[in-house]
Design a protein around this motif. Sequence first.
Motif, PDB file in Angstrom:
ATOM      1  N   ALA A  64      14.874  63.524  24.458  1.00 55.96           N
ATOM      2  CA  ALA A  64      14.622  62.660  25.605  1.00 55.96           C
ATOM      3  C   ALA A  64      15.534  63.033  26.768  1.00 55.96           C
ATOM      4  O   ALA A  64      15.105  63.047  27.937  1.00 55.96           O
ATOM      5  CB  ALA A  64      14.829  61.199  25.214  1.00 55.96           C
ATOM      6  N   ASN A  65      16.784  63.365  26.459  1.00 49.43           N
ATOM      7  CA  ASN A  65      17.706  63.790  27.515  1.00 49.43           C
ATOM      8  C   ASN A  65      17.218  65.070  28.189  1.00 49.43           C
ATOM      9  O   ASN A  65      17.324  65.211  29.420  1.00 49.43           O
ATOM     10  CB  ASN A  65      19.106  63.998  26.947  1.00 49.43           C
ATOM     11  N   SER A  66      16.705  65.997  27.387  1.00 46.40           N
ATOM     12  CA  SER A  66      16.162  67.238  27.967  1.00 46.40           C
ATOM     13  C   SER A  66      14.981  66.935  28.872  1.00 46.40           C
ATOM     14  O   SER A  66      14.899  67.456  29.998  1.00 46.40           O
ATOM     15  CB  SER A  66      15.736  68.195  26.855  1.00 46.40           C
ATOM     16  N   PHE A  67      14.064  66.111  28.400  1.00 44.88           N
ATOM     17  CA  PHE A  67      12.881  65.779  29.213  1.00 44.88           C
ATOM     18  C   PHE A  67      13.314  65.174  30.555  1.00 44.88           C
ATOM     19  O   PHE A  67      12.796  65.528  31.616  1.00 44.88           O
ATOM     20  CB  PHE A  67      11.973  64.805  28.465  1.00 44.88           C
ATOM     21  N   ALA A  68      14.260  64.239  30.497  1.00 44.82           N
ATOM     22  CA  ALA A  68      14.710  63.591  31.727  1.00 44.82           C
ATOM     23  C   ALA A  68      15.384  64.593  32.655  1.00 44.82           C
ATOM     24  O   ALA A  68      15.145  64.590  33.872  1.00 44.82           O
ATOM     25  CB  ALA A  68      15.651  62.439  31.391  1.00 44.82           C
ATOM     26  N   ALA A  69      16.214  65.458  32.105  1.00 42.25           N
ATOM     27  CA  ALA A  69      16.917  66.444  32.929  1.00 42.25           C
ATOM     28  C   ALA A  69      15.947  67.424  33.575  1.00 42.25           C
ATOM     29  O   ALA A  69      16.193  67.912  34.698  1.00 42.25           O
ATOM     30  CB  ALA A  69      17.935  67.193  32.073  1.00 42.25           C
ATOM     31  N   TRP A  70      14.847  67.703  32.895  1.00 39.43           N
ATOM     32  CA  TRP A  70      13.861  68.648  33.437  1.00 39.43           C
ATOM     33  C   TRP A  70      12.947  68.006  34.485  1.00 39.43           C
ATOM     34  O   TRP A  70      12.188  68.708  35.151  1.00 39.43           O
ATOM     35  CB  TRP A  70      12.996  69.198  32.302  1.00 39.43           C
ATOM     36  N   GLY A  71      12.984  66.705  34.604  1.00 49.55           N
ATOM     37  CA  GLY A  71      12.110  66.035  35.566  1.00 49.55           C
ATOM     38  C   GLY A  71      10.758  65.650  35.018  1.00 49.55           C
ATOM     39  O   GLY A  71       9.792  65.476  35.773  1.00 49.55           O
ATOM     40  N   VAL A  72      10.666  65.467  33.707  1.00 43.71           N
ATOM     41  CA  VAL A  72       9.404  65.081  33.065  1.00 43.71           C
ATOM     42  C   VAL A  72       9.098  63.616  33.357  1.00 43.71           C
ATOM     43  O   VAL A  72       9.995  62.768  33.391  1.00 43.71           O
ATOM     44  CB  VAL A  72       9.487  65.335  31.549  1.00 43.71           C
ATOM     45  N   ASP A  73       7.816  63.321  33.559  1.00 47.98           N
ATOM     46  CA  ASP A  73       7.376  61.968  33.920  1.00 47.98           C
ATOM     47  C   ASP A  73       6.508  61.307  32.860  1.00 47.98           C
ATOM     48  O   ASP A  73       6.136  60.130  33.017  1.00 47.98           O
ATOM     49  CB  ASP A  73       6.562  62.018  35.222  1.00 47.98           C
ATOM     50  N   TYR A  74       6.145  62.037  31.790  1.00 45.67           N
ATOM     51  CA  TYR A  74       5.137  61.551  30.834  1.00 45.67           C
ATOM     52  C   TYR A  74       5.392  62.273  29.523  1.00 45.67           C
ATOM     53  O   TYR A  74       5.596  63.492  29.501  1.00 45.67           O
ATOM     54  CB  TYR A  74       3.764  61.913  31.384  1.00 45.67           C
ATOM     55  N   LEU A  75       5.404  61.533  28.426  1.00 46.04           N
ATOM     56  CA  LEU A  75       5.533  62.144  27.108  1.00 46.04           C
ATOM     57  C   LEU A  75       4.351  61.749  26.239  1.00 46.04           C
ATOM     58  O   LEU A  75       4.103  60.570  26.006  1.00 46.04           O
ATOM     59  CB  LEU A  75       6.823  61.696  26.417  1.00 46.04           C
ATOM     60  N   LYS A  76       3.620  62.755  25.756  1.00 41.88           N
ATOM     61  CA  LYS A  76       2.622  62.551  24.710  1.00 41.88           C
ATOM     62  C   LYS A  76       3.304  62.857  23.382  1.00 41.88           C
ATOM     63  O   LYS A  76       3.782  63.977  23.160  1.00 41.88           O
ATOM     64  CB  LYS A  76       1.424  63.473  24.915  1.00 41.88           C
ATOM     65  N   TYR A  77       3.356  61.874  22.488  1.00 44.75           N
ATOM     66  CA  TYR A  77       4.150  61.975  21.265  1.00 44.75           C
ATOM     67  C   TYR A  77       3.229  61.939  20.061  1.00 44.75           C
ATOM     68  O   TYR A  77       2.655  60.902  19.722  1.00 44.75           O
ATOM     69  CB  TYR A  77       5.153  60.830  21.235  1.00 44.75           C
ATOM     70  N   ASP A  78       3.096  63.080  19.389  1.00 41.60           N
ATOM     71  CA  ASP A  78       2.124  63.274  18.314  1.00 41.60           C
ATOM     72  C   ASP A  78       2.687  62.828  16.969  1.00 41.60           C
ATOM     73  O   ASP A  78       3.798  62.308  16.885  1.00 41.60           O
ATOM     74  CB  ASP A  78       1.688  64.747  18.308  1.00 41.60           C
ATOM     75  N   ASN A  79       1.945  63.090  15.879  1.00 42.15           N
ATOM     76  CA  ASN A  79       2.219  62.452  14.587  1.00 42.15           C
ATOM     77  C   ASN A  79       2.298  63.443  13.435  1.00 42.15           C
ATOM     78  O   ASN A  79       2.327  63.031  12.278  1.00 42.15           O
ATOM     79  CB  ASN A  79       1.124  61.411  14.304  1.00 42.15           C
ATOM     80  N   CYS A  80       2.307  64.736  13.723  1.00 42.02           N
ATOM     81  CA  CYS A  80       2.282  65.728  12.644  1.00 42.02           C
ATOM     82  C   CYS A  80       3.636  65.841  11.950  1.00 42.02           C
ATOM     83  O   CYS A  80       4.683  65.582  12.533  1.00 42.02           O
ATOM     84  CB  CYS A  80       1.876  67.092  13.201  1.00 42.02           C
TER      85      CYS A  80
END
Length: 535
Positions: free
Chosen positions: A151-167
């Motif tokens: 989550a910290n990486s996503f935020a630092a990269w400027g991500v606005d949306y996470l699709k979180y799968d189940n595999c």
Amino acid sequence: MRNRAPRSRPLRAVFAALTLVAGTMFGLAVSAPAHALGNGLALTPQMGWNDWNAFGCNVSEALVKQTADIIVSSGMKDAGYQYVNIDDCWMTGSRDGGGNLVPDPAKFPDGISGTAAYVHGKGLKLGIYESAGTATCAGYPGSLNHEQADANSFAAWGVDYLKYDNCNNQGISAQTRYTAMRNALANTGRPIVYSLCNWGQESVWTWGAGVGNSWRTTGDISANYTSMLSIFHSNVSLAQYAGPGGWNDPDMLEVGNGMSFTEDRSELSLWAEMAAPLISGTDLRSATPATLSLYTNKDVVAVDQDSLGKQGTEIASAGGADVLAKPLANGDVAVVLFNENASAQTISTTASAIGISSASSYTLNNLWSHVLTSTTGTISASVPGHGSVMYRVSHGSGSSTGTTHPLIGASSNRCLDVSNGSTTPGTQLEIWDCNGGSNQAYTLTAAGELRTLNGTLCLDANGQGTTAGTKVITWNCNGQSNQKWNVNPDGSISGAQSGLCLDVTGGNVPAGNVNGTLIELWGCNGGANQQWRLG
């Protein structure tokens, strides 16, 4: 995502559905949860694009940037689409020495942060993919037990949306795994829309609203009518669980991926009526004008994005003739008449049945053709096989008869045109870039005529022809039956005498939609080159 689910998944999904039905039938306590996530995001359903359905693992920075460009230039951004979402296979096969995810440098030479900066520069937002397991569905590092670092990486990269799968979920409860990432995202302080993709397992709709902004209610969709219909059936019964900030997600749109134009339009109509996320899963770089005409219909999008946040409900379903009603914030009701069957049939309901308050008359705004009609209460249309007719129903009277509009073809996004504005009777109609000229303006009269050039000439089936290939021309208005036209609920325009449809010649392929393509009569077939809307 083409998820690699355990073999028992279909049985689990069936059991969950049966449990919900049983609770309803036998008075058990099955109630909608509070919408408790409270991150202030997705107050209306998410709209955007995802690469998986069209590209699988063949994702790249170049593809994402090109798609962002198209979303802007095609009018999709103006219609409300804002998320450009990267799916699986974006990372390297292992974490770095610090335990962090690493974007594949060959696919993303500027990294996710550089890609995000480009997308943000277009006024759009970037989404990314991970899985709540030890590995993603394609075998890349998963986020299980790495939630905060990722989550910290996503935020630092400027991500606005996470699709979180189940595999590769190790059999751990979905609610436990998905809540861990919810908390990690919240800890970053960055607003990130959280899309749960656990395939409708563990009755996610009963707890998803406290964890994510949307939750998949089914397995994966495929680009065929049977798949789309099955997913519709699974999702439509869950309306009580959806609302602002948390939405039932029947998976990405397959519009543009191989179904017929009629079926594509049904999918978009149904998803909008069900207040579902509208996430395109096609290659927008090669999307046809017909496909884009569906995605960019602002009237249909407005139903999906209505601020009241109600998912439409199925109020009738007999013999594959479905009626859905969705209350809207201004008191209108959106209605979809959906024909599951292969042959055309008339589908009907009433204003009282759809729940609109009593009035002496109602206006039906056909959201695909933009034609207005009035009724005293009956809502009825002939609906083609696998097709849908979508109305916005409001109080009062309204009619397109006597009004003047351009007629825009779905297959070309060009206007029905009298060549060079010729006033000479016998000029064959064509399509041309819309320009607002009087030679592109048509008035539907009470007599069924389509008058043009300030009402001086009528559309005419040449020589009173009733065979496929008959030219459509202008002629002096004479009241004969070859100058009478039916503007149909499905968006087609047919000759009253011939029963044949106004057709862009060869317009079922892109090469048949250029300026100057001629208009003829042809057997009605539901093709985009026979679909028209009022401008």
